[in-house]
Design a protein around this motif. Structure first.
Motif, mmCIF file in Angstrom:
data_model
loop_
_atom_site.group_PDB
_atom_site.id
_atom_site.type_symbol
_atom_site.label_atom_id
_atom_site.label_comp_id
_atom_site.label_asym_id
_atom_site.label_seq_id
_atom_site.Cartn_x
_atom_site.Cartn_y
_atom_site.Cartn_z
ATOM 1 N N LEU A 1 -17.158 -12.658 -11.906
ATOM 2 C CA LEU A 1 -16.547 -13.965 -12.158
ATOM 3 C C LEU A 1 -17.396 -15.148 -11.708
ATOM 4 C CD1 LEU A 1 -12.799 -13.222 -11.345
ATOM 5 C CD2 LEU A 1 -14.074 -12.914 -13.477
ATOM 6 N N LEU A 2 -18.335 -14.935 -10.806
ATOM 7 C CA LEU A 2 -19.204 -16.044 -10.382
ATOM 8 C C LEU A 2 -20.011 -16.563 -11.576
ATOM 9 C CD1 LEU A 2 -20.638 -14.832 -6.940
ATOM 10 C CD2 LEU A 2 -19.035 -16.721 -7.333
ATOM 11 N N GLY A 3 -19.833 -17.835 -11.893
ATOM 12 C CA GLY A 3 -20.595 -18.448 -12.971
ATOM 13 C C GLY A 3 -20.043 -18.212 -14.360
ATOM 14 N N SER A 4 -19.298 -17.142 -14.564
ATOM 15 C CA SER A 4 -18.722 -16.880 -15.892
ATOM 16 C C SER A 4 -17.322 -17.482 -16.012
ATOM 17 C CB SER A 4 -18.673 -15.376 -16.167
ATOM 18 O OG SER A 4 -17.875 -14.712 -15.197
ATOM 19 N N LEU A 5 -16.485 -17.249 -15.009
ATOM 20 C CA LEU A 5 -15.157 -17.865 -14.942
ATOM 21 C C LEU A 5 -15.139 -18.995 -13.919
ATOM 22 C CD1 LEU A 5 -12.077 -18.002 -15.527
ATOM 23 C CD2 LEU A 5 -11.811 -16.289 -13.711
ATOM 24 N N GLN B 1 -25.711 -16.710 -19.242
ATOM 25 C CA GLN B 1 -26.797 -17.463 -18.612
ATOM 26 C C GLN B 1 -26.255 -18.731 -17.958
ATOM 27 O OE1 GLN B 1 -30.327 -18.051 -21.007
ATOM 28 N NE2 GLN B 1 -30.841 -19.944 -19.938
ATOM 29 N N VAL B 2 -26.491 -18.861 -16.688
ATOM 30 C CA VAL B 2 -26.045 -20.028 -15.936
ATOM 31 C C VAL B 2 -27.258 -20.922 -15.675
ATOM 32 C CG1 VAL B 2 -24.981 -20.859 -13.814
ATOM 33 C CG2 VAL B 2 -24.195 -18.723 -14.862
ATOM 34 N N GLY B 3 -27.228 -22.125 -16.242
ATOM 35 C CA GLY B 3 -28.357 -23.045 -16.070
ATOM 36 C C GLY B 3 -29.595 -22.512 -16.765
#
Length: 280
Positions: free
Chosen positions: A126-130, A242-244
């Motif tokens: 869930l970190l970064g996705s939700l 992909q986060v950032g």
């Protein structure tokens, strides 16, 4: 009295059957007793009922090709039309009535089913996705959720068996994350909700990988490139959110990249990953 009734029967018989009327006229000189009158009355009533049955208009329950009373024709409904509402929605998702919320009744749910063909169990970090927070250090006493991702995960949990993986470093962060999930209607008791026992916590990326391998999902969703490449040989399908500006390099062919959960399941073209030789 019997003669009076007999005359009435003769008059009525003329409207029902000319043959019977003629017979009664020839017998008019005869003295009829009550048994004669009752017998003739029964015959007249039977003939009248028979004539009404032969001249009855067809009912509205006619098969295809028969005319109804209003001049139109009816057809036999097909399986999806004749089925109860719930079954009809499964046979034909687009026919779900307005106001009924179900995965098959929404366009997102239909697209997700296509995307998830063959997928039964899903694990999702869930970190970064939700969560807006992309690192364990970002989780504190309050947690911010991405609204579009909330809707996607609600649909996902209605289609597949879903396990949430949350990496955090403190008890306060764990409690805040769980409260946020419950408040968003993603975790709890009831149909379409992920049970509390399927919200899994860990404190390291190694622990995250170990959980995924233990659960043996058909699909894993994550935001960490190292976790993705480490799981490529164990999980059939991987979705990298992909986060950032953190692309994944040297990815295996079973890894798909997307800028967000909503972008992937809403039908946006997935970003191709750089594919080298498959991980041994």
């Amino acid at each position: 009295m019997a003669d009076t009734i007999a005359r009435f029967i003769r008059d009525f018989a003329r409207t029902v059957s000319p043959q019977l009327a003629s017979l009664l006229e020839n017998a008019s000189g005869l003295k009829m007793n009550w048994s004669n009158v009752v017998g003739i009355a029964a015959i007249v009533v039977a003939l009248y009922a028979l004539r009404r049955g032969n001249g009855r208009k067809p009912s509205n329950e006619t098969m295809e090709g028969d005319a109804t009373s209003n001049g139109t024709s009816t057809t036999i409904p097909n399986a999806s039309e004749a089925a109860p509402t719930g079954l009809r929605q499964r046979l034909n998702p687009e026919s779900a009535p307005v106001g009924v919320t179900s995965p098959a009744a929404t366009s997102t749910g239909v697209r997700m089913r296509r995307r998830l063909k063959g997928v039964q169990r899903v694990t999702c970090t869930l970190l970064g996705s939700l969560f807006e927070e992309a690192t364990p250090e970002g989780l504190k006493r309050s947690v911010a959720l991405k609204p579009a991702a909330v809707e996607v995960l609600r649909e996902l949990s209605s289609i597949c068996e879903v396990f949430y993986i949350i990496e955090c470093h403190t008890d306060d962060a764990q409690e805040a994350a769980l409260k946020a999930l419950q408040g968003a209607g993603l975790v709890g008791k009831g149909k379409g909700l992920v049970g509390v026992h399927r919200a899994l916590f860990c404190s390291t990326k190694i622990g995250r990988t170990a959980i995924v391998r233990q659960m043996e999902p058909d699909l894993h969703i994550d935001t960490c490139p190292d976790t993705m490449t480490g799981l490529a040989r164990y999980v059939p399908r991987l979705l990298y959110v992909q986060v950032g500006s953190n692309p994944i390099h040297g990815a295996s062919s079973n890894i798909t990249s997307t800028p967000s959960l909503a972008a992937f399941f809403a039908g946006a073209p997935a970003q191709p990953t750089t594919t080298n030789a498959p991980v041994a």
